[in-house]
Design an enzyme around this catalytic site. Structure first.
Site, PDB file in Angstrom:
ATOM      1  N   ARG A  11       0.859  -1.177   0.000  1.00 53.34           N
ATOM      2  CA  ARG A  11       0.000   0.000   0.000  1.00 53.34           C
ATOM      3  C   ARG A  11       0.902   1.236   0.000  1.00 53.34           C
ATOM      4  O   ARG A  11       2.103   1.123   0.208  1.00 53.34           O
ATOM      5  CB  ARG A  11      -0.878   0.003   1.249  1.00 53.34           C
ATOM      6  CG  ARG A  11      -1.853  -1.158   1.298  1.00 53.34           C
ATOM      7  CD  ARG A  11      -2.462  -1.270   2.692  1.00 53.34           C
ATOM      8  NE  ARG A  11      -2.918   0.026   3.149  1.00 53.34           N
ATOM      9  CZ  ARG A  11      -3.035   0.368   4.426  1.00 53.34           C
ATOM     10  NH1 ARG A  11      -2.748  -0.482   5.385  1.00 53.34           N
ATOM     11  NH2 ARG A  11      -3.461   1.576   4.756  1.00 53.34           N
ATOM     12  N   LYS A  85      -1.332  -7.706  11.331  1.00 52.96           N
ATOM     13  CA  LYS A  85      -2.570  -7.372  12.043  1.00 52.96           C
ATOM     14  C   LYS A  85      -3.732  -7.089  11.095  1.00 52.96           C
ATOM     15  O   LYS A  85      -4.877  -7.301  11.457  1.00 52.96           O
ATOM     16  CB  LYS A  85      -2.283  -6.126  12.900  1.00 52.96           C
ATOM     17  CG  LYS A  85      -3.345  -5.766  13.861  1.00 52.96           C
ATOM     18  CD  LYS A  85      -2.876  -4.701  14.817  1.00 52.96           C
ATOM     19  CE  LYS A  85      -2.856  -3.322  14.193  1.00 52.96           C
ATOM     20  NZ  LYS A  85      -2.589  -2.298  15.240  1.00 52.96           N
ATOM     21  N   SER A 131     -10.385   1.292  16.721  1.00 50.35           N
ATOM     22  CA  SER A 131     -10.222  -0.134  16.959  1.00 50.35           C
ATOM     23  C   SER A 131     -11.213  -0.595  18.026  1.00 50.35           C
ATOM     24  O   SER A 131     -11.261  -0.048  19.128  1.00 50.35           O
ATOM     25  CB  SER A 131      -8.774  -0.389  17.412  1.00 50.35           C
ATOM     26  OG  SER A 131      -8.718  -1.425  18.368  1.00 50.35           O
ATOM     27  N   ARG A 133     -11.174  -3.262  19.699  1.00 51.41           N
ATOM     28  CA  ARG A 133     -10.427  -3.795  20.840  1.00 51.41           C
ATOM     29  C   ARG A 133      -9.960  -2.664  21.764  1.00 51.41           C
ATOM     30  O   ARG A 133     -10.159  -2.720  22.979  1.00 51.41           O
ATOM     31  CB  ARG A 133      -9.203  -4.579  20.333  1.00 51.41           C
ATOM     32  CG  ARG A 133      -8.268  -5.073  21.434  1.00 51.41           C
ATOM     33  CD  ARG A 133      -6.990  -5.647  20.844  1.00 51.41           C
ATOM     34  NE  ARG A 133      -6.278  -4.642  20.061  1.00 51.41           N
ATOM     35  CZ  ARG A 133      -5.369  -3.797  20.547  1.00 51.41           C
ATOM     36  NH1 ARG A 133      -5.010  -3.854  21.814  1.00 51.41           N
ATOM     37  NH2 ARG A 133      -4.795  -2.896  19.766  1.00 51.41           N
ATOM     38  N   VAL A 154      -1.505   7.933  10.540  1.00 55.69           N
ATOM     39  CA  VAL A 154      -0.954   8.338  11.836  1.00 55.69           C
ATOM     40  C   VAL A 154      -0.842   9.864  11.933  1.00 55.69           C
ATOM     41  O   VAL A 154      -1.253  10.471  12.920  1.00 55.69           O
ATOM     42  CB  VAL A 154       0.413   7.657  12.077  1.00 55.69           C
ATOM     43  CG1 VAL A 154       1.101   8.249  13.285  1.00 55.69           C
ATOM     44  CG2 VAL A 154       0.219   6.145  12.260  1.00 55.69           C
ATOM     45  N   THR A 156      -2.508  12.158  10.368  1.00 57.16           N
ATOM     46  CA  THR A 156      -3.837  12.778  10.452  1.00 57.16           C
ATOM     47  C   THR A 156      -4.346  12.710  11.884  1.00 57.16           C
ATOM     48  O   THR A 156      -4.885  13.685  12.419  1.00 57.16           O
ATOM     49  CB  THR A 156      -4.835  12.015   9.535  1.00 57.16           C
ATOM     50  OG1 THR A 156      -4.208  11.765   8.287  1.00 57.16           O
ATOM     51  CG2 THR A 156      -6.114  12.791   9.358  1.00 57.16           C
ATOM     52  N   ARG A 157      -4.168  11.545  12.508  1.00 56.29           N
ATOM     53  CA  ARG A 157      -4.656  11.375  13.883  1.00 56.29           C
ATOM     54  C   ARG A 157      -3.905  12.302  14.843  1.00 56.29           C
ATOM     55  O   ARG A 157      -4.494  12.886  15.739  1.00 56.29           O
ATOM     56  CB  ARG A 157      -4.472   9.933  14.339  1.00 56.29           C
ATOM     57  CG  ARG A 157      -5.258   8.949  13.493  1.00 56.29           C
ATOM     58  CD  ARG A 157      -5.275   7.601  14.146  1.00 56.29           C
ATOM     59  NE  ARG A 157      -5.254   6.525  13.160  1.00 56.29           N
ATOM     60  CZ  ARG A 157      -5.343   5.241  13.467  1.00 56.29           C
ATOM     61  NH1 ARG A 157      -5.441   4.877  14.726  1.00 56.29           N
ATOM     62  NH2 ARG A 157      -5.318   4.325  12.534  1.00 56.29           N
ATOM     63  N   CYS A 244     -15.105  -9.350  13.143  1.00 59.40           N
ATOM     64  CA  CYS A 244     -14.781  -7.924  13.101  1.00 59.40           C
ATOM     65  C   CYS A 244     -15.631  -7.087  14.034  1.00 59.40           C
ATOM     66  O   CYS A 244     -15.412  -5.904  14.181  1.00 59.40           O
ATOM     67  CB  CYS A 244     -14.891  -7.342  11.691  1.00 59.40           C
ATOM     68  SG  CYS A 244     -13.731  -8.060  10.572  1.00 59.40           S
TER      69      CYS A 244
END
Ligand SMILES: NCc1[nH]cc(CCC(=O)O)c1CC(=O)O
Length: 309
Positions: A11, A85, A131, A133, A154, A156-157, A244
């Site tokens: 990607r 992952k 996520s 989780r 990452v 952007t966050r 999911c």
């Protein structure tokens, strides 16, 4: 002697590109080959294009891999580099995970703005994470925290965090390290009370079954400990058939000939959970993971899963 370069699929996110470069660098060293022998081919996936919704809403796993797998099967790529992952537990027929690089730090990292640690965040603080989780594990420890969906790269966050949209966010420490940002976390979470996602921190390589030329090349950079640990964790996930919509955590560690696994499933609100610990021979890594999955599945009972599906 082959002279055409190997085509490596990835990607285009900064993290994916860093992972593809690391793989190429390891192959160059292992085989004494020049950089020109490896061509990095960047593909955009559905997961990259849809950034405004939680992955679990738009179909979850497979979104980051489909385009790469199509090109592996057609022969346009020789192998693809992924975050393990993000890999579905079932792969398309003809493909397999042929190698794993040595695992990075498996821990989740807190990046806090109004407080450095989860425990110290103000009452009712807002934390960004998409996520399931992480959302469930945060609520398990701090039910007062308001968790909001927070996707994107990452950077952007981190920008949204700096802009004050949230008090804190959680990211995989492995990703931050690979992006050259190891100093960003304000807290590293202990896997014993904040267990990582199955396969977190491990880069894998996917290739065609039976392609001995490529698979022999990849075998030279395979890390056996990571291979066995992630096989165990993915078998746990597979046994719970990772719909999911279920928050699932699991971590295996290898010590000599032994493997130890701890796994957990939670309700999305973090109010209920079931955990399991299992130990055995690493030659049975996948069997142990699947057994652990069966154990929590029957301990939880079907109403545990039905309650929100
Ligand atoms: N789903 C996105 C994803 N896939 C792999 C990583 C991090 C690197 C890794 O775990 O190998 C991330 C970002 C994150 O969780 O912060």
């Amino acid at each position: 002697m082959q002279t055409k370069p190997f085509r490596i699929g990835t990607r285009g996110s900064p993290l994916a590109l860093a992972q593809a470069s690391e793989t190429r660098a390891r192959l160059m060293v292992a085989h004494g080959l020049p950089e020109e022998m490896f061509e990095i081919v960047v593909l955009s996936t559905k997961g990259d294009r849809i950034t405004d919704r939680a992955l679990s809403e738009i179909g979850g796993k497979g979104l980051f891999t489909e385009e790469l797998e199509d090109q592996l099967l057609s022969g346009d790529l020789d192998f693809a580099v992924h975050s393990s992952k993000d890999m579905p537990t079932k792969l398309p027929e003809g493909l397999f995970l042929s190698a794993f690089l040595p695992r990075e730090d498996v821990r989740d990292a807190v990046v806090g703005r109004t407080a450095p640690t989860l425990k110290e965040l103000p009452h009712g603080a807002t934390v960004g994470s998409s996520s399931l989780r992480r959302q469930a594990l945060i609520r398990r420890i701090r039910p007062d925290i308001n968790v909001i969906t927070f996707r994107g790269l990452v950077d952007t966050r981190l920008r949204k965090l700096a802009d004050g949209e949230v008090d804190a966010t959680l990211l995989a420490f492995a990703g931050l390290k690979r992006l050259g940002k190891p100093e960003i976390p304000t807290e590293l979470l202990d896997p014993s009370d904040f267990p990582p996602a199955p396969a977190q921190g491990a880069i894998c390589i996917e290739s065609r079954i039976g392609d001995t030329r490529v698979n022999d090349l990849l075998d030279a950079i395979n890390d056996r400990d990571t291979f066995d640990a992630v096989s165990c964790e993915r078998a746990f996930l597979g046994a719970l058939d990772g719909s999911c919509r279920t928050p699932i955590a699991g971590l295996a560690t290898v010590e000599g000939d032994a493997i130890r696994f701890a796994g957990m499933i939670l309700t999305p609100d973090g109010s209920r959970w079931h955990d399991v610990e299992i130990e055995g021979s690493r030659t049975e890594a996948a069997v142990l993971g699947a057994r652990a999955g069966g154990t929590v599945r029957s301990a939880a009972g079907s109403d545990f899963f039905d309650s929100w599906n």
